[in-house]
Design a protein around this motif. Structure first.
Motif, PDB file in Angstrom:
ATOM      1  N   ALA A 177       0.789  -1.165   0.094  1.00  0.00           N
ATOM      2  CA  ALA A 177       0.030   0.050  -0.171  1.00  0.00           C
ATOM      3  C   ALA A 177       0.818   1.393  -0.036  1.00  0.00           C
ATOM      4  O   ALA A 177       1.821   1.298   0.605  1.00  0.00           O
ATOM      5  N   PRO A 178       0.416   2.276  -0.800  1.00  0.00           N
ATOM      6  CA  PRO A 178       1.441   3.662  -0.695  1.00  0.00           C
ATOM      7  C   PRO A 178       1.188   4.178   0.662  1.00  0.00           C
ATOM      8  O   PRO A 178       0.308   3.870   1.594  1.00  0.00           O
ATOM      9  N   LEU A 179       1.962   5.222   0.859  1.00  0.00           N
ATOM     10  CA  LEU A 179       2.078   5.926   2.130  1.00  0.00           C
ATOM     11  C   LEU A 179       0.797   6.548   2.695  1.00  0.00           C
ATOM     12  O   LEU A 179       0.523   6.605   3.527  1.00  0.00           O
ATOM     13  N   TYR A 180       0.170   7.197   1.423  1.00  0.00           N
ATOM     14  CA  TYR A 180      -1.115   7.748   1.658  1.00  0.00           C
ATOM     15  C   TYR A 180      -2.111   6.748   2.504  1.00  0.00           C
ATOM     16  O   TYR A 180      -2.701   7.108   3.383  1.00  0.00           O
ATOM     17  N   THR A 181      -2.164   5.466   2.021  1.00  0.00           N
ATOM     18  CA  THR A 181      -3.144   4.561   2.565  1.00  0.00           C
ATOM     19  C   THR A 181      -2.575   4.225   3.791  1.00  0.00           C
ATOM     20  O   THR A 181      -3.405   4.120   4.744  1.00  0.00           O
ATOM     21  N   ARG A 182      -1.384   4.041   4.019  1.00  0.00           N
ATOM     22  CA  ARG A 182      -0.729   3.556   5.348  1.00  0.00           C
ATOM     23  C   ARG A 182      -1.120   4.434   6.335  1.00  0.00           C
ATOM     24  O   ARG A 182      -1.434   4.188   7.455  1.00  0.00           O
ATOM     25  N   SER A 183      -0.874   5.845   5.796  1.00  0.00           N
ATOM     26  CA  SER A 183      -1.305   7.011   6.822  1.00  0.00           C
ATOM     27  C   SER A 183      -2.827   6.925   7.158  1.00  0.00           C
ATOM     28  O   SER A 183      -3.015   7.058   8.363  1.00  0.00           O
ATOM     29  N   ALA A 184      -3.745   6.567   6.432  1.00  0.00           N
ATOM     30  CA  ALA A 184      -4.896   6.545   6.670  1.00  0.00           C
ATOM     31  C   ALA A 184      -5.387   5.448   7.571  1.00  0.00           C
ATOM     32  O   ALA A 184      -6.222   5.366   8.468  1.00  0.00           O
ATOM     33  N   ARG A 185      -4.560   4.270   7.373  1.00  0.00           N
ATOM     34  CA  ARG A 185      -4.845   2.845   8.188  1.00  0.00           C
ATOM     35  C   ARG A 185      -4.514   3.343   9.686  1.00  0.00           C
ATOM     36  O   ARG A 185      -5.144   2.927  10.471  1.00  0.00           O
ATOM     37  N   GLU A 186      -3.472   3.947   9.880  1.00  0.00           N
ATOM     38  CA  GLU A 186      -3.038   4.593  11.190  1.00  0.00           C
ATOM     39  C   GLU A 186      -4.014   5.249  11.782  1.00  0.00           C
ATOM     40  O   GLU A 186      -4.516   4.910  13.113  1.00  0.00           O
ATOM     41  N   LEU A 187      -4.716   5.964  11.310  1.00  0.00           N
ATOM     42  CA  LEU A 187      -5.771   6.909  11.804  1.00  0.00           C
ATOM     43  C   LEU A 187      -7.069   5.860  12.074  1.00  0.00           C
ATOM     44  O   LEU A 187      -7.728   5.958  13.318  1.00  0.00           O
ATOM     45  N   TRP A 188      -7.222   5.049  11.200  1.00  0.00           N
ATOM     46  CA  TRP A 188      -8.281   3.991  11.238  1.00  0.00           C
ATOM     47  C   TRP A 188      -8.191   3.062  12.593  1.00  0.00           C
ATOM     48  O   TRP A 188      -9.224   2.787  13.286  1.00  0.00           O
ATOM     49  N   GLU A 189      -6.972   2.531  12.595  1.00  0.00           N
ATOM     50  CA  GLU A 189      -6.560   1.842  13.740  1.00  0.00           C
ATOM     51  C   GLU A 189      -6.444   2.288  15.172  1.00  0.00           C
ATOM     52  O   GLU A 189      -6.758   2.026  15.961  1.00  0.00           O
ATOM     53  N   ARG A 190      -5.924   3.731  14.870  1.00  0.00           N
ATOM     54  CA  ARG A 190      -6.051   4.332  16.209  1.00  0.00           C
ATOM     55  C   ARG A 190      -7.576   4.643  16.811  1.00  0.00           C
ATOM     56  O   ARG A 190      -7.755   4.574  18.207  1.00  0.00           O
ATOM     57  N   ALA A 191      -8.407   4.660  15.918  1.00  0.00           N
ATOM     58  CA  ALA A 191      -9.901   4.779  16.280  1.00  0.00           C
ATOM     59  C   ALA A 191     -10.768   3.553  16.845  1.00  0.00           C
ATOM     60  O   ALA A 191     -11.694   3.270  17.097  1.00  0.00           O
ATOM     61  N   GLY A 192      -9.841   2.435  16.485  1.00  0.00           N
ATOM     62  CA  GLY A 192     -10.546   1.034  17.144  1.00  0.00           C
ATOM     63  C   GLY A 192     -10.924   0.194  16.110  1.00  0.00           C
ATOM     64  O   GLY A 192     -12.040  -0.516  16.371  1.00  0.00           O
ATOM     65  N   LEU A 193     -10.845   0.588  14.957  1.00  0.00           N
ATOM     66  CA  LEU A 193     -11.297   0.058  13.606  1.00  0.00           C
ATOM     67  C   LEU A 193     -12.764   0.108  13.810  1.00  0.00           C
ATOM     68  O   LEU A 193     -13.638  -0.917  13.939  1.00  0.00           O
ATOM     69  N   PRO A 194     -13.467   1.223  13.473  1.00  0.00           N
ATOM     70  CA  PRO A 194     -15.085   1.128  13.612  1.00  0.00           C
ATOM     71  C   PRO A 194     -15.645   0.438  12.900  1.00  0.00           C
ATOM     72  O   PRO A 194     -15.550   0.108  11.786  1.00  0.00           O
ATOM     73  N   GLY A 195     -16.796  -0.142  13.379  1.00  0.00           N
ATOM     74  CA  GLY A 195     -17.743  -1.044  12.822  1.00  0.00           C
ATOM     75  C   GLY A 195     -16.938  -2.367  12.291  1.00  0.00           C
ATOM     76  O   GLY A 195     -17.466  -3.133  11.639  1.00  0.00           O
ATOM     77  N   GLY A 196     -15.864  -2.518  13.145  1.00  0.00           N
ATOM     78  CA  GLY A 196     -15.301  -3.829  12.780  1.00  0.00           C
ATOM     79  C   GLY A 196     -14.760  -4.030  11.433  1.00  0.00           C
ATOM     80  O   GLY A 196     -14.709  -5.208  10.560  1.00  0.00           O
ATOM     81  N   THR A 197     -14.065  -2.962  10.959  1.00  0.00           N
ATOM     82  CA  THR A 197     -13.945  -2.771   9.213  1.00  0.00           C
ATOM     83  C   THR A 197     -12.295  -2.557   9.358  1.00  0.00           C
ATOM     84  O   THR A 197     -11.723  -2.172  10.241  1.00  0.00           O
ATOM     85  N   LEU A 198     -11.939  -2.781   8.157  1.00  0.00           N
ATOM     86  CA  LEU A 198     -10.374  -2.802   7.799  1.00  0.00           C
ATOM     87  C   LEU A 198     -10.398  -1.907   6.481  1.00  0.00           C
ATOM     88  O   LEU A 198     -11.174  -1.729   5.816  1.00  0.00           O
ATOM     89  N   LEU A 199      -9.353  -0.760   6.605  1.00  0.00           N
ATOM     90  CA  LEU A 199      -9.325   0.185   5.710  1.00  0.00           C
ATOM     91  C   LEU A 199      -8.375  -0.634   4.535  1.00  0.00           C
ATOM     92  O   LEU A 199      -7.265  -0.836   4.805  1.00  0.00           O
ATOM     93  N   VAL A 200      -8.952  -0.829   3.492  1.00  0.00           N
ATOM     94  CA  VAL A 200      -8.339  -1.366   2.152  1.00  0.00           C
ATOM     95  C   VAL A 200      -7.473  -0.314   1.482  1.00  0.00           C
ATOM     96  O   VAL A 200      -6.382  -0.439   1.032  1.00  0.00           O
ATOM     97  N   LYS A 201      -8.232   0.635   1.321  1.00  0.00           N
ATOM     98  CA  LYS A 201      -7.554   1.840   0.333  1.00  0.00           C
ATOM     99  C   LYS A 201      -7.920   3.084   0.571  1.00  0.00           C
ATOM    100  O   LYS A 201      -9.053   3.219   0.819  1.00  0.00           O
ATOM    101  N   ALA A 202      -7.011   3.926   0.424  1.00  0.00           N
ATOM    102  CA  ALA A 202      -7.389   5.596   0.776  1.00  0.00           C
ATOM    103  C   ALA A 202      -7.042   6.241  -0.509  1.00  0.00           C
ATOM    104  O   ALA A 202      -6.054   6.242  -1.138  1.00  0.00           O
ATOM    105  N   ILE A 203      -8.019   7.034  -1.154  1.00  0.00           N
ATOM    106  CA  ILE A 203      -7.943   7.691  -2.496  1.00  0.00           C
ATOM    107  C   ILE A 203      -8.169   9.293  -2.236  1.00  0.00           C
ATOM    108  O   ILE A 203      -9.232   9.633  -1.973  1.00  0.00           O
TER     109      ILE A 203
END
Length: 666
Positions: free
Chosen positions: A154-180
């Motif tokens: 995954a590109p850096l932009y997506t990895r940065s978005a994943r960090e925010l998502w995981e910091r929030a506790g994976l809302p809704g029990g979901t994983l962030l696949v891609k950020a555009i």
């Protein structure tokens, strides 16, 4: 120690079920309770075996949840085969052991699902150092966990978005696949999410949870389903995409595009044109008008337009004559002029007044800028005319345009008026016959009535009789238009009025097929004012009426008399089309008078060609500079045969003479 509520309830249930399990086979071996325990045990055993063989995530918990049922069946079957309660009350002891075992397994079978705990950081246990021993830092041992996202490049932009998502506790029990990221924005993006547990839907993800993870407002988040893509990307309830658009929303509020403005202000449920979809915007600098084109979906039905709210949305006034709406099936055209086209002056020209091959010529211009056309004939024969306007409304101007068009077509023009004025007299110089008064109008109508009989007997070039047709060759006579100005005044004349109305009705019914049209002008078409329903209907069916500057309270009744449906009756025109001068507050504070209103509505009104009246401004013919150039050089007259027949009937003479002996027998 904290004990989950589910575990406590499960232990209580096992404690209460233990006496039933040991008592049922001893008191009622063939009872329903015993059979039910056996069935549940068989189901539990089957579920445990299936879970052990599937080896999917969560299989261990399924086995632990199935064991209580399988063990309960085993205790029940054992109690069936032991005599009585068994040696040393073995049945009761077995049931009690079952309850204890199930209670011990309960915490493990209720382990939380759907949330991965944060990486545990546990220090290695070590004895506390004594005061004499040097201090040694205890090494930290991190528990190894399966990574949430195996290395997927995954590109850096997506990895940065994943960090925010995981910091929030994976809302809704979901994983962030891609950020555009969205182009030309600093903070807008779209994230693609999937359920953390394969095969399970996403059910509790909210815009608020996404907004909190990315530190934006809830209204800046929109959740949307994911459609299958050609590249094989999955879709369905286990996938969702979130559009996070704080920059776009801020720009939509402060600097919206025309499409966004239309969606937010015009097409809303309570907007001026509900359900409409913006198509395009067109600016015409030459005519200084802006057009907005929209379409209403078929399922909504006929477009509904609220002109008052539409004017407010366009920052104009409803009655200033700048806003016009045209509906064409499911399309809507909104025309906003810089200045009202009805306040403009459209000079008449000989080119505009000359009828084309279909007998049509330009009367003026509609509010949307289109030429408004009238006609000298119809497919039924010669066209009649109906002009309604109050004093000073532009009736004589309108009548002059029609006289010029008929003359340029090559027709014979007669003009009779009840109230002479300077313009009418100047116009009479370009007609074959012109006169004043009810007596003159009556003599004209008597001649018209006789001409229908005369023309009905005139043979065409092929030796046969035909109804008048301007496109057919060999016609022995010319089209004739008779103008009756202030007709109702003559129709109410004490001596001649009744015959004037009767003859006008007759000519309106039969004249068209002999090339004779009557053009009635007045200030009213009401039956109560003396205008008969038959005459009104005949004129309406064989002409294009023009109504100018009607008083506001008369608009509804006027158009109802013309047969216009209630839904299509227009609103009254304003008293002036000129914009109001600013600074009224300052003038009031200074005690200064208001500037005079520019009454520039003469020649403005409606033309009724179809089922709905259209606003127009008629062409302007400048009488002060002369009107000779609008007319042909020669005035067309009747044929010698027609004049001879009228003379034989004593109907062709100077109609301005006093009544002749025997002309009006008592």
């Amino acid at each position: 120690m904290y004990l989950p509520r589910a575990v406590a309830l499960e232990r209580l249930a096992c404690t209460l079920a233990a006496p039933v399990i040991c008592a049922a086979p001893n008191h009622s071996p063939a009872g329903l309770t015993t059979a039910g325990i056996a069935v549940l045990g068989a189901a539990g055993l089957g579920n445990a075996v299936h879970a052990a063989r599937s080896r999917t995530p969560g299989s261990g918990q399924r086995i632990l949840r199935s064991l209580p049922f399988a063990l309960a069946a085993a205790v029940d079957v054992t109690a069936l085969w032991t005599p009585g309660w068994g040696p040393w009350n073995a049945d009761a002891l077995a049931a009690a052991g079952w309850a204890v075992a199930c209670g011990a397994l309960a915490p493990f079978s209720r382990t939380s699902r759907g949330h991965r705990s944060a990486p545990a950081v546990r220090p290695a246990l070590a004895a506390a150092p004594s005061a004499d021993e040097p201090y040694e830092e205890v090494p930290v041992v991190e528990e190894a966990l399966e990574p949430l996202h195996p290395e997927d490049g995954a590109p850096l932009y997506t990895r940065s978005a994943r960090e925010l998502w995981e910091r929030a506790g994976l809302p809704g029990g979901t994983l962030l696949v891609k950020a555009i990221p969205h182009p030309d924005t600093e903070h807008d993006l779209t994230i693609l999410l999937r359920s953390r547990e394969p095969g399970r839907p996403i059910g509790n993800l909210t815009p608020a949870a996404v907004a909190a993870a990315f530190v934006v407002m809830e209204q800046d988040v929109t959740l949307a389903p994911v459609e299958a893509q050609p590249d094989g990307r999955q879709s369905g309830p286990g996938w969702v995409q979130a559009h996070i658009t704080p920059d776009a929303n801020r720009r939509r509020t402060t600097e919206p595009t025309t499409e966004q403005w239309w969606a937010d202000r015009i097409s809303t449920d309570r907007g001026p044109i509900p359900g409409s979809v913006f198509v395009k915007k067109v600016r015409e600098d030459r005519r200084r008008v802006t057009h907005y084109i929209a379409q209403v979906p078929d399922e909504i039905g006929e477009p509904r337009v609220n002109l008052h709210t539409l004017a407010a949305a366009l920052k104009t006034k409803y009655d200033d004559g700048r806003l016009f709406v045209t509906i064409d099936a499911d399309h809507v055209l909104v025309s906003l002029w810089d200045t009202s086209p009805l306040a403009q002056e459209f000079p008449a020209t000989r080119e505009l007044l000359t009828p084309d091959a279909d007998g049509r010529w330009v009367t003026g211009y509609l509010g949307n800028g289109q030429p408004a056309r009238n006609r000298v004939y119809t497919d039924r024969g010669a066209a009649h005319g109906l002009f309604v306007a109050p004093s000073g409304g532009g009736k004589t101007q309108l009548m002059a345009l029609h006289v010029a068009a008929d003359a340029l077509f090559g027709g014979v023009v007669w003009l009779a008026t009840e109230a002479p004025d300077e313009k009418t007299a100047a116009l009479g110089e370009h007609t074959d016959r012109y006169g004043i008064g009810a007596l003159y109008m009556l003599r004209m109508l008597r001649a018209l009535n006789a001409l229908m009989e005369i023309r009905g007997q005139m043979l065409w070039d092929d030796g046969r009789l035909h109804d008048w047709d301007p496109k057919a060759p060999g016609c022995p006579y010319r089209m004739l238009s008779a103008y009756l100005d202030e007709f109702l005044s003559a129709a109410r004349h004490g001596t001649y009025g009744e015959e004037v109305m009767d003859l006008a009705e007759t000519v309106s019914v039969k004249g068209r097929k002999y090339g004779i049209g009557i053009k009635v002008a007045g200030q009213s078409i009401y039956v109560q004012d003396g205008f008969t329903q038959l005459l009104c209907e005949n004129l309406r069916e064989n002409c294009i009426p023009v109504i100018l500057k009607v008083a506001a309270k008369k608009v509804g009744d006027m158009f109802r008399a013309l047969g216009i449906a209630e839904d299509h009756i227009p609103a009254p025109l304003p008293r002036s089309f000129s914009p109001e001068e600013r600074g009224r507050i300052e003038r009031v504070m200074a005690g200064e008078p208001e500037p005079p209103a520019d009454s520039n509505t003469g020649g403005a009104g409606w033309i009724v060609e179809g089922k709905q009246p259209d606003v127009l401004r008629t062409l302007y013919m400048n009488f002060k500079t002369g009107i000779d150039h609008y007319f042909p050089d020669l005035v067309t007259s009747l044929t010698d045969h027609e004049i001879g027949e009228l003379e034989r009937r004593e109907l062709w003479f100077d109609w301005t003479e006093p009544p002749r002996p025997g002309e009006f027998p008592t």
